[in-house]
Design a protein around this motif. Structure first.
Motif, short mmCIF file in Angstrom:
data_model
loop_
_atom_site.label_atom_id
_atom_site.label_comp_id
_atom_site.label_asym_id
_atom_site.label_seq_id
_atom_site.Cartn_x
_atom_site.Cartn_y
_atom_site.Cartn_z
N LEU A 53 0.81 -1.21 0.00
CA LEU A 53 0.00 0.00 0.00
C LEU A 53 0.85 1.27 0.00
CD1 LEU A 53 -2.90 -1.06 2.39
CD2 LEU A 53 -2.95 -0.84 -0.11
N ILE A 54 1.98 1.24 0.68
CA ILE A 54 2.88 2.40 0.66
C ILE A 54 3.41 2.63 -0.75
CG2 ILE A 54 5.17 3.21 1.38
CD1 ILE A 54 4.50 2.21 4.19
N ASP A 55 3.82 1.54 -1.42
CA ASP A 55 4.29 1.67 -2.80
C ASP A 55 3.19 2.26 -3.69
OD1 ASP A 55 6.75 0.66 -2.12
OD2 ASP A 55 6.35 -1.36 -2.89
N PHE A 56 1.98 1.72 -3.55
CA PHE A 56 0.85 2.20 -4.35
C PHE A 56 0.54 3.66 -4.04
CE2 PHE A 56 -3.68 2.99 -4.86
CZ PHE A 56 -3.86 2.64 -6.18
N SER A 57 0.49 3.99 -2.76
CA SER A 57 0.08 5.35 -2.38
C SER A 57 1.15 6.40 -2.73
CB SER A 57 -0.23 5.42 -0.89
OG SER A 57 0.93 5.25 -0.12
N SER A 58 2.42 6.00 -2.73
CA SER A 58 3.47 6.96 -3.06
C SER A 58 3.38 7.37 -4.53
CB SER A 58 4.85 6.42 -2.73
OG SER A 58 5.15 5.31 -3.55
N ILE A 59 2.98 6.45 -5.38
CA ILE A 59 2.80 6.75 -6.80
C ILE A 59 1.60 7.67 -7.00
CG2 ILE A 59 2.18 5.74 -9.04
CD1 ILE A 59 3.70 3.18 -8.08
N ASN A 60 0.55 7.46 -6.20
CA ASN A 60 -0.70 8.19 -6.36
C ASN A 60 -0.87 9.34 -5.37
OD1 ASN A 60 -2.04 6.52 -8.50
ND2 ASN A 60 -1.56 4.94 -7.01
N ASN A 61 0.15 9.61 -4.57
CA ASN A 61 0.12 10.71 -3.59
C ASN A 61 -1.08 10.60 -2.64
OD1 ASN A 61 1.17 12.97 -2.37
ND2 ASN A 61 0.09 14.39 -3.72
N GLN A 62 -1.20 9.44 -2.02
CA GLN A 62 -2.30 9.18 -1.09
C GLN A 62 -1.72 8.89 0.29
OE1 GLN A 62 -3.46 5.91 -3.47
NE2 GLN A 62 -5.20 6.97 -4.38
N SER A 63 -2.59 8.90 1.30
CA SER A 63 -2.19 8.60 2.67
C SER A 63 -2.74 7.25 3.08
CB SER A 63 -2.72 9.67 3.63
OG SER A 63 -2.24 10.94 3.26
N ILE A 64 -1.93 6.48 3.81
CA ILE A 64 -2.31 5.13 4.24
C ILE A 64 -2.45 5.10 5.75
CG2 ILE A 64 -1.61 2.70 4.26
CD1 ILE A 64 -2.15 3.78 1.49
N TYR A 65 -3.44 4.34 6.23
CA TYR A 65 -3.69 4.18 7.67
C TYR A 65 -3.99 2.71 7.94
CZ TYR A 65 -4.62 9.19 7.22
OH TYR A 65 -4.52 10.52 6.95
N ARG A 66 -3.66 2.26 9.13
CA ARG A 66 -4.13 0.95 9.59
C ARG A 66 -5.15 1.23 10.69
NH1 ARG A 66 -1.38 -3.57 13.20
NH2 ARG A 66 -3.02 -5.14 13.05
N LEU A 67 -6.40 0.81 10.42
CA LEU A 67 -7.49 1.15 11.33
C LEU A 67 -7.67 0.12 12.43
CD1 LEU A 67 -10.12 2.55 8.85
CD2 LEU A 67 -8.19 3.67 9.95
N ASN A 68 -7.54 -1.13 12.08
CA ASN A 68 -7.60 -2.17 13.09
C ASN A 68 -6.96 -3.41 12.51
OD1 ASN A 68 -9.46 -4.38 12.71
ND2 ASN A 68 -11.19 -3.19 13.37
N SER A 69 -7.12 -4.55 13.09
CA SER A 69 -6.29 -5.71 12.78
C SER A 69 -6.02 -5.89 11.29
CB SER A 69 -6.88 -6.98 13.37
OG SER A 69 -8.11 -7.29 12.74
N ASP A 70 -7.02 -6.02 10.48
CA ASP A 70 -6.80 -6.29 9.06
C ASP A 70 -7.49 -5.28 8.15
OD1 ASP A 70 -9.37 -7.12 9.68
OD2 ASP A 70 -9.33 -8.80 8.29
N ILE A 71 -7.76 -4.11 8.67
CA ILE A 71 -8.42 -3.07 7.88
C ILE A 71 -7.48 -1.87 7.73
CG2 ILE A 71 -10.37 -1.49 7.71
CD1 ILE A 71 -12.00 -3.53 9.29
N PHE A 72 -7.24 -1.54 6.47
CA PHE A 72 -6.40 -0.40 6.13
C PHE A 72 -7.27 0.65 5.45
CE2 PHE A 72 -3.54 -3.94 6.48
CZ PHE A 72 -2.35 -3.42 6.94
N ALA A 73 -6.81 1.87 5.45
CA ALA A 73 -7.53 2.95 4.78
C ALA A 73 -6.58 3.71 3.87
CB ALA A 73 -8.14 3.91 5.80
N ILE A 74 -7.11 4.13 2.73
CA ILE A 74 -6.38 5.00 1.82
C ILE A 74 -7.20 6.27 1.68
CG2 ILE A 74 -5.57 5.35 -0.54
CD1 ILE A 74 -5.18 2.37 -0.80
N VAL A 75 -6.55 7.40 1.90
CA VAL A 75 -7.20 8.69 1.72
C VAL A 75 -6.56 9.38 0.53
CG1 VAL A 75 -7.64 10.97 2.71
CG2 VAL A 75 -7.80 8.94 4.15
N ASP A 76 -7.41 9.74 -0.42
CA ASP A 76 -6.96 10.44 -1.62
C ASP A 76 -7.53 11.85 -1.58
OD1 ASP A 76 -6.31 11.37 -4.13
OD2 ASP A 76 -6.84 9.50 -5.15
#
Length: 188
Positions: free
Chosen positions: A121-144
């Motif tokens: 997700l970091i690789d993906f978000s760095s290309i797309n200029n997005q922010s990544i979060y881990r919300l809980n055990s297996d849930i991540f968030a991407i903010v564009d």
């Protein structure tokens, strides 16, 4: 005695920088010298304590806003960051069957997978200029925050799904696995 008394009152008020400077060889000089050494010790310990409090405060703030395992910003950070934005896309990514992975392979392997997902997700978000979060055990968030249209964002979602079609190598088990994800998106 007047100097010692005056300086003792200053110390009582929190001024630990005061010194007596009584340069006599009698009992008052000795008392003044011990008083100054005591103040040196108190001042040193106070500075060390203040430094420790600052370090501990920074640790607590980090734990409040960052996920310990992945180092990503967490749910609390997401809440704070979204308050500052007017228009954005929020995508939640849920790893399907993650509890089964933990039961089958153990928590260490589960943690390894979460770290691999973070890297993807970091690789993906760095290309797309997005922010990544881990919300809980297996849930991540991407903010564009740079979303231009609803229609164009569909391509971003497809790209996220595509990166998870590839197998992920689990180093500790020397195996490759597929992860299945569900994505939910809100554009506000």
């Amino acid at each position: 005695i007047t100097i010692l008394s005056k300086n003792a009152n200053l110390v009582k008020e929190g001024n630990f920088e005061v010194r007596n400077n009584i340069n006599t060889s009698d009992e008052l000089g000795l008392l003044g010298s011990h008083f100054d050494k005591m103040l040196d010790y108190i001042e040193k310990n106070t500075k060390e304590l203040e430094l420790k409090v600052e370090e501990r405060t920074a640790e607590i703030k980090y734990k409040l806003y960052y996920d310990e395992l992945t180092g990503l910003k967490n749910r609390e950070s997401l809440k704070q960051d979204l308050k500052k934005e007017e228009f954005f896309a929020l995508s939640l990514i849920d790893i399907e069957g993650f509890d089964d992975i933990n039961e089958l392979y153990g928590f260490d392997v589960g943690n390894e997978i979460l770290i691999k997902v973070r890297e993807i997700l970091i690789d993906f978000s760095s290309i797309n200029n997005q922010s990544i979060y881990r919300l809980n055990s297996d849930i991540f968030a991407i903010v564009d925050k740079n979303i231009t249209s609803f229609i164009s964002y569909e391509k971003v979602l497809k790209n996220i799904l595509d990166i998870f079609k590839k197998e992920i190598h689990i180093d500790s088990l020397n195996i490759d696995i597929h992860l299945y994800i569900t994505i939910g998106t809100s554009i506000s």
